[in-house]
Design an enzyme around this catalytic site. Sequence first.
Site: not given
Length: 620
Positions: A267-270, A293-294, A297, A316, A374, A382
Amino acid sequence: MGSSPGAGHGPGADVASASSAARGRCGTCTWSCASPSRRRARRLRGRARWSCAARAGAAAELRLDAHPSLAVSRAALLPPRPFASYGSALHIALPQPPRAGQLLTLLIDYEAGEGPGVCWLSPEQTAGKQKPYMYTQGQAVLNRSFFPCFDTPSVKFTYSATVKVPEGFTAVMSATSWEKQKDNTFVFKMSQPIPSYLIALVVGDIVSADVGPRSRVWAEPCLIEAAKKEYDGVIEEFLVVGEKLFGPYVWGRYDILFMPPSFPFGGMENPCLTFVTPCLLAGDRSLVDVIIHEISHSWFGNLVTNATWGEFWLNEGFTMYAQRRITTEVYGLPYTCLEAATGRALLRQHMDATGEDHPLNKLRVVIEPGINPDDTYNETPYEKGYCFVSYLAHLVGNQSKFDAFLQAYVNRFKFQSITADDTLGFFLEYFPELKEKGVDSIPGFEFDRWLNTPGWPPYLPDLSPGQQLMRPADELAELWAADSLNMEAIEAVDITGWRTYQLVYFLDQVLQKSPLPEGNLKRLSKMYPKISKAQNAELRLRWCQIILKNNLEAEYSKVKDFLHSQGKQKYTLPLYRAMWGGSEATRALAMETFSATAPQLHVNVQNYVKKILGLAAAEA
Ligand code: BES
Ligand code: ZN
């Protein structure tokens, strides 16, 4: 706008940005693009308009982050200069040094090509296989190849965007509002200040379905039914519990976009629109922890943001803690402890693989100039981060007092970018009695040690409330690891009712004990089709790891099939590491699988696999 990148020296300095940004600076980016360009495929024509106030003593030059794949046609009074392997600096000469506070407005015309932040997929790379798809992934330092920007989490800005797309396509962005106008033009506005890495765009054949009062799912038409079924009616509760624990949800909507199979993250929390892997469509909501999780954020990361990527654990680690607080409220403590135990197993595996003393196994990572942030990604921020936040809660000794602290912390630092010094300073200020006791310097548990010393966490939260779920799995793994199998005892255990995470935990134990005595795994595979024929990605990952560690050649094709079916980094890299560390046969399997799947992997993942397989340097 000083002369050095980032915010000067110390933990707030961002060496991963070439921009003349300063921590805490705000600006506005108005931005429009036509995608894809009519003239050439796989080009995103854009115009970025930046407004920002000058600092006292600023030079007659402004620097933005850019990337060699970004062709700037206007505003680049000087050509882009290389900065690091992962970006370049766009220097813009100003007519004269600006006055302090003077408002500058820049207009930059550019075309983004096939840079690492902009992914162009052919129809075959989508679920529906009918139409092309493009998406952007900004975190950590990829958005500089999407548009020129202050690409550092220390700078926050609002943005608006106009995106014109071809007939039959829909555009969505991480924005608080959007509107479709005529001519396939979509207009977006993000009215809260966010860092550059949270700007995201998707253009594809996507549709949506409501799953809650402020939530809908987005997916390709062929996946929308499954997407709706997976999360219909469950999202709102997570948001409500999150608000109760951490304060108002400021982002308006919370929508979820199911990405094509090659999306490199779970997932990516955009903001307003979380991007997730389609692997979450397990049919039984068993992987909903990624969504929680997202959502977490929304407070930790998106409201209170790490000032540099060296402080990534602030995003994280706090998010893992928040995720498990929400999970505890919704699903209870035993289940949460079980999930946390699988997290701890990941940390154990990571530290065993790298060595506990590896410099990346500190919470505050020193990122040297030229190192791509990265490349520092791992489990430590985490799970060791989770342990440190749990330790802070343990020092307080009372859950509701600690919850109140978290809410005050969000309120104190919302819309800001901070370092661990800010966090810990606020903690001691909020609990003066703890400060007086000197809790920051208890031998063995010094805050400084937590931040700056690599190694296994000095404090582990008590996961024993999960024992009722873990014990049967521990005992069963023990039985399967025996030299001569006690089939009577094994058959007495009925796993048909086990939750996915119980099976995951069981498989982690089996993996730890592998290779099992000759013949055991074959029997295990036969006995539990629920595991060996699982469609659930978390189970498939573990099963594939077990296959490889036991050299179960009869099932190698499952490893190949799994790697063909999705491209998540956290699934892909461990399997290639295991294959490369194995026999001739598994090495050949790795090569064969990679040459078939490489084109569909995200470029970062491709490079990491190449590095594992010794096929050319990933990044210098
Ligand atoms: N923000 C991360 C994903 C990320 C990290 C992208 C670093 C790029 C660089 C996201 O919130 C995340 O942690 N996703 C996890 C979910 C899991 C911990 C529940 C994932 O993708 O596995
Ligand atoms: Zn995260």
